[in-house]
Every structure is written in structure tokens, then in C-alpha cells.
Write a protein that holds these residues in place. Sequence first.
Motif, PDB file in Angstrom:
ATOM      1  N   ASN A 292       0.849  -1.188   0.000  1.00 50.01           N
ATOM      2  CA  ASN A 292       0.000   0.000   0.000  1.00 50.01           C
ATOM      3  C   ASN A 292       0.884   1.237   0.000  1.00 50.01           C
ATOM      4  O   ASN A 292       1.718   1.397   0.896  1.00 50.01           O
ATOM      5  CB  ASN A 292      -0.879  -0.035   1.257  1.00 50.01           C
ATOM      6  CG  ASN A 292      -1.939   1.026   1.279  1.00 50.01           C
ATOM      7  OD1 ASN A 292      -1.801   2.085   0.670  1.00 50.01           O
ATOM      8  ND2 ASN A 292      -3.004   0.764   2.003  1.00 50.01           N
ATOM      9  N   TRP A 319      -2.976   6.760  -5.071  1.00 53.73           N
ATOM     10  CA  TRP A 319      -2.957   5.611  -4.159  1.00 53.73           C
ATOM     11  C   TRP A 319      -2.818   4.330  -4.957  1.00 53.73           C
ATOM     12  O   TRP A 319      -3.565   4.094  -5.910  1.00 53.73           O
ATOM     13  CB  TRP A 319      -4.249   5.575  -3.337  1.00 53.73           C
ATOM     14  CG  TRP A 319      -4.387   4.402  -2.418  1.00 53.73           C
ATOM     15  CD1 TRP A 319      -3.685   4.147  -1.290  1.00 53.73           C
ATOM     16  CD2 TRP A 319      -5.321   3.313  -2.559  1.00 53.73           C
ATOM     17  NE1 TRP A 319      -4.116   2.981  -0.702  1.00 53.73           N
ATOM     18  CE2 TRP A 319      -5.114   2.439  -1.461  1.00 53.73           C
ATOM     19  CE3 TRP A 319      -6.304   2.992  -3.495  1.00 53.73           C
ATOM     20  CZ2 TRP A 319      -5.855   1.276  -1.284  1.00 53.73           C
ATOM     21  CZ3 TRP A 319      -7.039   1.836  -3.315  1.00 53.73           C
ATOM     22  CH2 TRP A 319      -6.817   0.986  -2.228  1.00 53.73           C
ATOM     23  N   TYR A 321      -2.345   0.055  -4.558  1.00 53.96           N
ATOM     24  CA  TYR A 321      -2.496  -1.075  -3.642  1.00 53.96           C
ATOM     25  C   TYR A 321      -2.408  -2.370  -4.445  1.00 53.96           C
ATOM     26  O   TYR A 321      -2.981  -2.482  -5.536  1.00 53.96           O
ATOM     27  CB  TYR A 321      -3.847  -1.007  -2.918  1.00 53.96           C
ATOM     28  CG  TYR A 321      -4.132  -2.176  -2.008  1.00 53.96           C
ATOM     29  CD1 TYR A 321      -3.679  -2.179  -0.695  1.00 53.96           C
ATOM     30  CD2 TYR A 321      -4.843  -3.278  -2.460  1.00 53.96           C
ATOM     31  CE1 TYR A 321      -3.937  -3.251   0.144  1.00 53.96           C
ATOM     32  CE2 TYR A 321      -5.102  -4.349  -1.621  1.00 53.96           C
ATOM     33  CZ  TYR A 321      -4.642  -4.339  -0.319  1.00 53.96           C
ATOM     34  OH  TYR A 321      -4.894  -5.406   0.512  1.00 53.96           O
TER      35      TYR A 321
END
Length: 772
Positions: A292, A319, A321
Motif C-alpha cells: 500500500n 494511491w 495497492y
Amino acid sequence: MTGSPVFAADADSQTPAATGQGLAEIIVTATKRASNLQSVPVAVTAITGETLKTQRISEFGDLTRAAASLTLTESTASPNNAIILRGIGTYAFSIGVEPSVAVIVDDVPVVQQAQAFDNMSDVERVEVLRGPQGTLFGKNASAGAINIVTRDPTAKTEVTASVSASTDSDYRFESAVSGAVTQAITARLSGFYDNYAGNVRDLTTGSLLDDKESWGLHLKVKIEASSRLTIMLNGAYSHEHQRGTAAPLEYLAPSATGPHYNGVSLAPDLVGITPGQNNYAIYQDNPGYTDNQQTNLSAKATYDLGFANLISVSSYQDWKYNFAADVDGTDLNVNGTGPVVTSPVGPSNGVNQSGPYHSSEFTQELRLASKGAGPLSYVAGLFYADAGTTRSFVRGPVLSLADWHGYEGTRSLAAFAGLDYKLPTNTTISASGRVNNERIQDQFTDLLPSHNASVAAADANCGIGAPNCAGRHVDTVGTWKVSVSQELAPRVSTYASVATGYKGWAYDISSGYAPSRTANPVAAEHSTAYELGLKSRFWQNRAQLNIAGFLTNYNNFQAQSSEFIGTTLFQKLNNVGKLRTKGVEVESQVRPVEWAHLDGSFAYTEAKIVSFPNAACYSGQTFDQGGAASATGLGICGPSVSPTGLGNVQDRSGGQLPNSPRFKFNLAATAEHDLDSQTKGSVTVTYQHQSSVNFDLLGDPLDTQKAYGLLNLTLGAERGNYKLSLYVNNMFNQHYATTMSDNFGSYGVHSVVEVLPRDSQRYGGIKLSAKF
């Protein structure tokens, strides 16, 4: 809990606050204007930086210790976590569904709720706003908002550092440097590093799972460009990695055949494992991993117009992940002799899944906020956001096949305004409203070769080139809030409010996608909330008591449940017909003497499903369980009647929402005493208790966590610039889970697995802090 053991200044020099004995005045931005916590007609828990330190709230999940109405469902993968306020949260795997609780960090809403589960390093204040907050904080605040404010740069040079180590092998370091760069520029640089060994043993390899290694940096720069213009620049990066995740076996039902997966007995993987509360061991041939990382950039410019401040907030966030996981939860050859259809995503004798997420968002907010202490105050603004999320997913190599790529995009435009007017009778009338226009779009491509054998198959199954698996939907809606507050006496007021909430339409982007999901996105969720509250300070500002009573009705609540299509388990997003959450919240703090501080918060919450007549039966629910074949009602499974053709269903009307304790309370006490002329000692005791919860929307009684309480103790000694702390968490070694799931559909018998947080076992530690 609404304060911290710090001193406060008061206008009256004779009050205890002026002499260091009263409660601190806390300024919050719950109405997007800086206001005293006790003056805003909003149910908000303000957790100060001092409280965060005193109670060692270092992770987002620790906030449940300070806010009684807050619970968290934490899974083995952070995108599946849920933040729940007053019993309302988002239970969905789809990337196209926004959470019901918004998380805002330094004026910027996060794209994915998983981003919130980060380190709480160098935080000035956390505000937990309960109930719909959509008029000022956006459409994805239909159940509440959590506003995180980090520390600003200081003109005076300041250096802080802390290092800690625990008996369960967690090692943490935090540091910050703040000061003036030039006469007009100040800056603050903070960072953290955390390494946790894990708490679940993989008996296949002997290694620990549910570990974590994370680190991050945050730079905040304040520029006094002129006497009227101030610019705040923010840049942050964080990275977290886990070697593996786990969900140990908590319950296994007696069975003549025993648990099995695809006809393969799981008996070898029960050797050395005793299902139950104390089981922290599993067998897995694919320990998996999670990775992450996120980058956040923002600029906030404030221009003083004299009569008001003009504020611009621009942000960009990114972001990423990725994960891999063992689906079958064994180290056995469960695939049998079936042909390998997809490329293995893990050991070829098991069932494994993996796939990356990538989200990015640009936001721009422009608002005008009044100044001064006149009877009229206001805020008005415009908001724009453009976000996109992609996800790829692979599962195989033989069973439960999946291989797809999905995209979800959201463009939002909004205008909002709020005003307060104080009458000569000390009555304040408040009103706010927001108009939001949203465009959502999605695209889904099934990459399984068997789905691309022909054009007809591709069209039917969203294969490559299928024209009917990309959708677009536009919606415009208004939300509003009105409230009246009355000052009954100095520092004592009461208020009443009515507010509406909204969460937009959504595409269910997950395995099992079909053209029908494109044609029929999940409808928008609407809510109406009623609230009565009392805010008071008394005993010469030594005591505070805040009480709120609430009732909120939800229509078309968006929630996820499991269903089998053939022999494969899929997650389906539903519009649950109607929900209702109601209850009472009490928060108090007392500083009877200078050296003692007491905090307490209590919440009674009844979060019910009012109408969900055709819910799927939970996994393993027997036909007509609990009643006759012609009966209907909670817990009864049978063929659908109206409409027909839905298979076996149950009526979940009247059921409690997942992970919604009826009773929850937090208590904290801090006492300080001079040990000698240069050394001050302190002791902090906290206790958190909640009633039982069920984690299954469909009501599987086996997915129930019993009531539990956690006691934490911290002893401190402070001398000069240094402070040494010794602590014990979960002193009585109280077991609990943050989520539970019944694997009946996979194992053929009821077998409940659970996710066990670090705090589900006792551990102790030592922490050394320094400040210069």
C-alpha cells in the motif's frame, strides 16, 4: 471524550481555567469555520493531540478508544475495511462504491477509505462528526465524517523524536523538525517508521503473518506571502507492506464427513490447530502479501478580504495497492486433476487471487468564510473533483476462475453554503445546503479465454470488445440541514437539527459482473437525520457534559452480501430497502483538581434493517430454518414469492446492522504528580467496552463476536526534555475479532474464520520521547 489533559486560558481571571485548573477550550472546523467545540450545533468528538499521545493512539484503528459511536471492521485487505458511525458504514468490495463516512485530511477528502488506515503521526487534532455531514463535507459523508488535522509549522525551532519497542516485536520511530526558514516561511518535516512482526503463525512455513512494515514523510510549509495572503503547502508519502495475511479458524461444526474443499478432506490441516478464541495458527501454501503506497499533494491559500476570508484548496492524490492471497486457506492440493485454465497466481495446487488497485484524484475547492464576532456568520463555496480507479483481478488457477479488469470514474461538481444568525435572545438559527452534480462511469472486461471464444459469448459475459459492459450515469441532487440552538446559561446550550444525506449511484464492479450491472447501477442512498443535543460546562469550567439523541432513516442503503452462482461465491451489491439508526450519546470530562483528568463517552445505538424482504439466505442456512414452509420473517429461508425466480431468500427486516454494538463506552483517567523538583510522574488508565455484534448483513448467527472489554495502562516519568513511558495493552488478554466469516460454502460445513487485530492479545512496551 472531547478533550485532553491540558490547561486552558479563560476570559475571567478568577476562573480555574486562568490558573491552569480548568478544561481546555477546543477549536474545531466542523462547520468549515473555526469555532469553539461547545458552540457548534453538531455532535462532534474532538480528540486533541495531547489525548492522542496520552492514550497512545498511533493508528487510525485506535480511534475507537476515544469515540464511543465509532467502530471499525478490519479485514485481511484494507480496501475491505469499513468505518462505521452510529451503526452505519459501507460494506462493499466494489471499487465503484464510496464510503458512508468521509475521511478528510487537512481539508482534502481521501479517494478510497482504505487510505485512512494509516499512521497517526504528527496529528494536531481529530474531529469525529456524527450523523450526515454532506452539506459541507460532500456526498460521501452520509453517515458522518472524520476530519484529521496535522500539526502546522512553528516559527520557533522545535525538534521532537520518540522511539518505542514492545513485547510482541513492534518497533516504532517518529520524529519532527519545525521552524522558520525565512522571516516569511516556516516549515515542518515529520516522519515515522514502524515494524511489527505479526501475530498469527503459519504452520506451513513457521513464519508469522499479519505483520506490517510502514514508513512515511510529511512536509508542511507555511508562506506569509503578504499581510493578507497565507499559503500552506502539503506533501506526504507513505508506504506499507505486509508479508502475509491470515484469518484463523474460530469455530468448526461437528460433521460426519468433516470439512472439505472440492472433495479434498481438510483433516491434515487441522493437526496442531484447536479452533477457538485462542487459535492464532493456520496452514497456507500461499502466505500472500499486501502493498500500500500513497502520495498526497495540496495547496491551501487564504486571502484576507477584511470582511471575510477567501480560501482555495487544491489537491492531487495517488494511491496504489496490490495484494496476493490464499483463497482456500490450506496447503493441500485442492485442485484435483482439473485442467489449469489461467496462469497460476500462486502455488498451483491451491486457489489463489491477486490484483492491483490504482486510484488518483484532483480536487479544487473555493470558499468564502466570514470573519468577526457579529450576529451573522457564513460560509459559501464551490467544489470540483475528478477521480478514477482501476483494478485488475485474477483468481485460479483451476477453481473459482476469474480474470478481469475494471475501471470506475467519478466527476463531481457542487455548490454549498451555510449561515448562522444569533438573535438577541441568544438563539442561533443555522441553515446549510448543497447541490451536487455527479457523473459516474465504468468499464468492465472479462479476460477469461472461455468467455472470449465467440462474439456471442463475449457480448454475454463482458469479454473483450463487448459493447454493453461500459456504463455512464449522471445525477443531480440537493441536501440541506437546519438547526436551532439556544443558550440557556453561560456555557450551557441546547440544539435541535434536521439534516438530509446522500450517497450517489454506484456500479457494482466485482467478480460476477454482467451487462445487467451496466444497465442497472445501484441506486443512490438517501437519509434524513433528526438530532437533539445538550452542550454544557459547569463547576467553574472543571466539568463538561454533552448529550445527543438521534434518529436517522435511510432509503436504498447500499450494502454487500454473498451469493453463490453455480459453485462460485460472489459478492453482490444490494440496495437494502430501509434502515433506521437511533440512540443516545453521552460525552463527559472532568478536571476536579489540577493533577487529574477524567474522560468518558457512552453510546447506545439501535441500527436496524427496517425493510429488506428478499435478502439472500446466508451461507449454509437451511431451508425454512426457524419456521414453517409458508412462513415469512427474520431468519426464515425459503423460495422467493414476490417476485418469484430469485431462488431461496429470507426477510431480513428487523435485523441488526453488521458490527453495530448496542452499547459501547470508553473511560480514561490521567493523574500527574511531582516525583521530585525536576521529575513529574503520570499514570493513565483507559477502558473500552462494547456489547456483542454480528458481522454478517444476512444474519449468520455464527458470525457473532461476544461482548468484550479492554483495559490499558501507561506509566510515565518526565524530566526536562525527556519522557519515559511503560505501557500494557489489553491487560486481561481479552480475545476479540474485527471481522468473522462462515466458510460453509467452501468447506461444506460451518467453519468460521476471524481476523485478529494486534490488540486482541496482551502486550507491553516502552517508549522514550524527547522534545527540544
